[in-house]
Scaffold this motif. Structure first.
Motif, short mmCIF file in Angstrom:
data_model
loop_
_atom_site.label_atom_id
_atom_site.label_comp_id
_atom_site.label_asym_id
_atom_site.label_seq_id
_atom_site.Cartn_x
_atom_site.Cartn_y
_atom_site.Cartn_z
N ASN A 209 89.10 7.63 -12.60
CA ASN A 209 89.61 7.06 -11.34
C ASN A 209 89.20 7.94 -10.15
OD1 ASN A 209 90.84 4.88 -12.61
ND2 ASN A 209 92.72 6.06 -13.04
N ASP A 210 89.20 9.27 -10.35
CA ASP A 210 88.77 10.17 -9.27
C ASP A 210 87.31 9.92 -8.90
OD1 ASP A 210 91.24 11.32 -9.08
OD2 ASP A 210 90.77 13.00 -10.43
N GLU A 211 86.46 9.74 -9.89
CA GLU A 211 85.05 9.48 -9.61
C GLU A 211 84.88 8.17 -8.83
OE1 GLU A 211 83.10 9.55 -13.34
OE2 GLU A 211 83.19 11.74 -13.56
N LYS A 212 85.60 7.14 -9.26
CA LYS A 212 85.52 5.86 -8.55
C LYS A 212 86.02 6.01 -7.10
CE LYS A 212 86.03 2.93 -12.66
NZ LYS A 212 86.88 1.93 -13.32
N MET A 213 87.09 6.78 -6.93
CA MET A 213 87.66 6.95 -5.60
C MET A 213 86.69 7.70 -4.68
SD MET A 213 91.26 8.78 -4.58
CE MET A 213 90.53 10.40 -4.86
N GLN A 214 86.00 8.73 -5.22
CA GLN A 214 85.03 9.47 -4.42
C GLN A 214 83.89 8.57 -3.95
OE1 GLN A 214 85.20 12.55 -3.27
NE2 GLN A 214 87.17 13.01 -4.31
N VAL A 215 83.41 7.69 -4.85
CA VAL A 215 82.33 6.78 -4.47
C VAL A 215 82.78 5.83 -3.38
CG1 VAL A 215 80.84 4.92 -5.33
CG2 VAL A 215 81.18 6.98 -6.70
N LYS A 216 83.99 5.28 -3.53
CA LYS A 216 84.51 4.34 -2.53
C LYS A 216 84.75 5.05 -1.20
CE LYS A 216 86.66 1.15 -5.80
NZ LYS A 216 87.94 0.56 -6.26
N LYS A 217 85.21 6.32 -1.25
CA LYS A 217 85.47 7.06 -0.03
C LYS A 217 84.19 7.30 0.76
CE LYS A 217 87.65 11.30 1.64
NZ LYS A 217 88.32 12.57 1.25
N LYS A 218 83.13 7.72 0.01
CA LYS A 218 81.84 7.94 0.68
C LYS A 218 81.32 6.65 1.28
CE LYS A 218 80.42 11.92 -2.08
NZ LYS A 218 79.40 12.43 -3.05
N THR A 219 81.49 5.54 0.58
CA THR A 219 81.02 4.24 1.10
C THR A 219 81.77 3.86 2.37
OG1 THR A 219 80.56 3.58 -1.17
CG2 THR A 219 80.64 1.84 0.49
N ILE A 220 83.07 4.09 2.41
CA ILE A 220 83.88 3.76 3.59
C ILE A 220 83.49 4.64 4.79
CG2 ILE A 220 86.23 3.82 4.52
CD1 ILE A 220 87.17 2.97 1.70
N ASP A 221 83.19 5.92 4.50
CA ASP A 221 82.78 6.82 5.59
C ASP A 221 81.47 6.40 6.24
OD1 ASP A 221 85.04 8.31 5.17
OD2 ASP A 221 84.05 9.78 3.84
N LEU A 222 80.59 5.74 5.44
CA LEU A 222 79.29 5.32 5.97
C LEU A 222 79.34 3.99 6.70
CD1 LEU A 222 77.00 6.33 2.97
CD2 LEU A 222 77.21 7.51 5.16
N PRO B 219 81.02 2.82 9.55
CA PRO B 219 80.94 2.73 11.03
C PRO B 219 79.52 2.79 11.59
CG PRO B 219 82.72 4.19 10.34
CD PRO B 219 81.96 3.87 9.11
N ASP B 220 78.62 3.58 11.01
CA ASP B 220 77.24 3.70 11.48
C ASP B 220 76.30 3.16 10.41
OD1 ASP B 220 75.12 4.24 13.02
OD2 ASP B 220 75.22 6.44 12.83
N ALA B 221 76.41 1.87 10.12
CA ALA B 221 75.71 1.27 8.98
C ALA B 221 74.21 1.19 9.22
CB ALA B 221 76.27 -0.13 8.71
N ASP B 222 73.74 0.83 10.48
CA ASP B 222 72.30 0.64 10.70
C ASP B 222 71.54 1.95 10.56
OD1 ASP B 222 72.77 -2.00 11.17
OD2 ASP B 222 73.04 -1.73 13.35
N SER B 223 72.04 2.99 11.21
CA SER B 223 71.33 4.27 11.10
C SER B 223 71.37 4.81 9.66
CB SER B 223 71.97 5.29 12.05
OG SER B 223 73.33 5.50 11.69
N ASN B 224 72.49 4.58 9.01
CA ASN B 224 72.60 5.04 7.61
C ASN B 224 71.61 4.30 6.71
OD1 ASN B 224 74.59 6.97 8.14
ND2 ASN B 224 76.23 5.44 7.98
N LEU B 225 71.41 2.98 7.01
CA LEU B 225 70.46 2.20 6.22
C LEU B 225 69.04 2.71 6.44
CD1 LEU B 225 71.85 -1.45 6.54
CD2 LEU B 225 71.73 -0.05 4.47
N GLN B 226 68.73 3.04 7.72
CA GLN B 226 67.38 3.56 7.98
C GLN B 226 67.15 4.89 7.29
OE1 GLN B 226 66.96 3.72 12.27
NE2 GLN B 226 66.88 1.44 12.49
N LYS B 227 68.19 5.76 7.35
CA LYS B 227 68.07 7.04 6.65
C LYS B 227 67.86 6.83 5.14
CE LYS B 227 70.90 9.70 9.88
NZ LYS B 227 72.16 10.47 10.07
N LEU B 228 68.63 5.90 4.61
CA LEU B 228 68.52 5.63 3.16
C LEU B 228 67.13 5.08 2.83
CD1 LEU B 228 69.97 5.51 0.43
CD2 LEU B 228 70.73 3.21 1.01
#
Length: 608
Positions: A360-373, A375-384
């Motif tokens: 559950n901790d691993e799943k929560m960390q993945v979801k947390k990182k996704t939520i943090d990204l 607000p700035d989705a376009d720039s994050n997509l370009q970086k990715l």
């Protein structure tokens, strides 16, 4: 026929028939001896068929007839085509018995067959007789003692039966290449009981020895099979393979003990707080020791001022306390078992919950990182996207570098693989050669043992033979027999050639006579038409020819009659040799005995 009978008697003695030394002809065989000889031959030819046949005739006449019929059927089953029945054995006929024995002796296994490797001396005959007896007894169904009839006396043992109970044996074992200790030698020589004295009862001696021998033989066979299948593949010596196997076994035992100790152990805090059955037992033992040490002092002080009843009351109180403590210990042991089971269940549940929490901790960390990204989705997509392209380029670069190193590695791998395959082929070929050599060694060893036994047996038979008879006498006798046979063949061929020449001469004279008569008849018949005296001569010529034909026919009939007379005389001589009159008298006597037995049985039935 005398030589033939000697050969037959010698062959019958080899298969175990007890033929007396004074018997040298087949016409001297009695009915009992004929039955024994036939049954022994059938047992050697077909043990399964001859195992159920008796070697002697029963006393009752009806039973004798049944035995004779069963013997006749057995002889037909193994391929005898001649006329045979119960009369062949009960009312012996020399020609029939001789032909039957010749057939059976010819059917015996020859030296060219596989069974001829077995020795044919007295010991081998005894072993075959024992094997046939065991086979016959195994073929008969077992009947309890209370249900056995008189006819079961020969097929069922009268001895009491015992259960197959095995007692462990202590036997001295010596290993090749190792010296035994002095203590071991002393124990085996002076202290160890003999095998026959190690049993609580003699009924278990045979079963224990058989079990010990079977176990040793099974271990030897298993070791031989394992060494040929796995030991040779390990390319180790037998001692190294055995030591490595023992080392692996010790490691497995240690691992099993460690795992069992780890599963059975409890946490240290529980052990310190609650204690185990072992700690409670130690505490209780220590309490008992303290009580035992202090009780003499206490009782010594009490004895100074107390009386005997006081001691008895105190002893009863102490016993009651001891029983109470024992019950408490048992209750505590039961509680400890229950607690240990519950503890194990709780630990399992705790481990499962910890695993679930980590996931559950691993799943929560993945979801947390996704939520943090987010607000700035376009720039994050370009970086990715840029990172993905850089990773792809790096992968392409690594692939080109790997291809440079891959080609020589693949070539080296192929070379090593070919070298290993060639080594494997060579090792497999050598292993197959070693296995074939082992098999050849085993076969050669068995053949050497058989030949050694045969040699010893032949030496024993040679020593038992009379030494005053030389081999030259037998050789001279054989040469005389061969010379007589050659002379008889020459005489027979000479008689046949004379008969052919005589037949040719008779045919020639007959043809010449017929031609002469035809010419004379034609000439005289022409002149008979003109002259009366010639006509009479023609009549006399015809009568002379007819009388000559009658004379020739009479001579031929006389020869036929003489041949028939000789055939009848031979048949009469054969019938005289068959003892027809004596056999008829024996049949009449047997018939009277059977009638008497039938009347006795009928009287018993009426009385019952």
């Amino acid at each position: 026929m005398e030589e033939v009978d000697k050969i037959l008697i010698h062959a019958l003695r080899q298969v175990g028939t007890e033929v007396g030394e004074d018997i040298d002809r087949v016409n001297q065989f009695t009915s009992e001896l004929i039955v024994e000889a036939v049954v022994k031959c059938i047992r050697v030819i077909d043990p399964g068929l001859g195992g159920a046949l008796p070697t002697s005739l029963p006393p009752g006449m009806s039973a004798r007839f049944r035995v004779g019929m069963s013997l006749a059927q057995a002889c037909q089953d193994i391929g005898y085509k001649g006329e045979i029945g119960y009369q062949t054995f009960l009312y012996s006929n020399e020609p029939e018995i001789r032909s039957l024995l010749m057939f059976l002796v010819e059917k015996l296994p020859r030296e060219s067959s596989e069974t001829s490797d077995q020795p044919t001396g007295k010991s081998a005959v005894l072993h075959r007789a024992i094997a046939a007896a065991i086979t016959a007894q195994l073929a008969v169904s077992w009947v309890p003692l209370n249900c056995r009839l008189p006819l079961h006396c020969k097929t069922q043992s009268k001895a009491a039966s015992h259960s197959f109970h095995v007692h462990p044996l202590s036997l001295p074992h010596c290993t090749k290449g190792q010296k035994s200790l002095k203590e071991v030698k002393h124990y085996q020589r002076d202290i160890l009981f003999p095998v026959t004295a190690q049993f609580p009862s003699q009924t278990s001696m045979v079963s224990s020895i058989l079990e010990q021998h079977t176990a040793e033989l099974s271990n030897a066979q298993e070791w031989d099979t394992e060494w040929k299948s796995q030991g040779l593949l390990s390319r180790l010596t037998p001692q190294e393979y055995h030591s490595r196997k023992l080392t692996r076994l010790r490691k497995r035992i240690e691992e099993q003990l460690r795992s069992a100790a780890a599963l059975g152990s409890a946490p240290s805090d529980l052990i310190l707080t609650k204690g185990t059955h072992f700690t409670h037992t130690q505490k209780f033992t220590f309490t008992q020791e303290v009580a035992a040490l202090t009780s003499p002092v206490h009782t010594g002080r009490q004895l100074e001022g107390d009386t005997q009843p006081r001691q008895q009351e105190e002893l009863a109180f102490l016993q009651q306390q001891f029983q109470q403590l024992c019950s408490d210990v048992e209750q505590i042991a039961a509680d400890m078992k229950h607690i240990s089971v519950t503890n194990a269940q709780v630990f399992d549940e705790l481990k499962q919950m910890e695993l679930d929490n980590v996931e559950n901790d691993e799943k929560m960390q993945v979801k947390k990182k996704t939520i943090d990204l987010l607000p700035d989705a376009d720039s994050n997509l370009q970086k990715l996207q840029s990172q993905v392209e850089a990773s792809a380029n790096r992968v392409v670069n690594l692939a080109s570098q790997w291809e440079k190193h891959r080609a020589p590695l693949i070539e080296e791998h192929r070379t090593l693989k070919e070298f290993c395959s060639s080594k494997d082929l060579e090792s497999s070929r050598k292993l197959s050669e070693i296995k074939s050599l082992h098999e050849k060694i085993q076969v050669a060893t068995e053949e050497a043992k058989k030949k050694e036994e045969l040699y010893k047996q032949l030496v024993t038979e040679l020593e038992s033979l009379p030494q005053d008879v030389s081999r030259s006498a037998y050789t001279q006798r054989i040469l005389e027999i061969v010379g007589n046979i050659k002379k008889q063949k020459e005489e027979i061929s000479k008689i046949l050639s004379d008969t052919k020449e005589l037949q040719k001469e008779i045919n020639s004279l007959t043809g010449k006579l017929d031609r002469s008569f035809a010419v004379t008849d034609e000439l005289v018949f022409k002149d008979a038409k003109k002259d009366e005296s010639v006509r009479k001569s023609y009549k006399y010529l015809a009568a002379l020819h007819e009388n000559c034909n009658l004379l020739i026919q009479t001579i031929e009939d006389t020869g036929t009659i003489l041949r028939e007379i000789r055939d009848l005389e031979e048949q009469i001589e054969t019938e005289n040799c068959n003892k027809t009159v004596a056999n008829l008298e024996r049949i009449l006597d047997d018939y009277k005995v059977i009638r008497q037995e039938n009347s006795t049985l009928a009287a018993k039935v009426r009385e019952g």
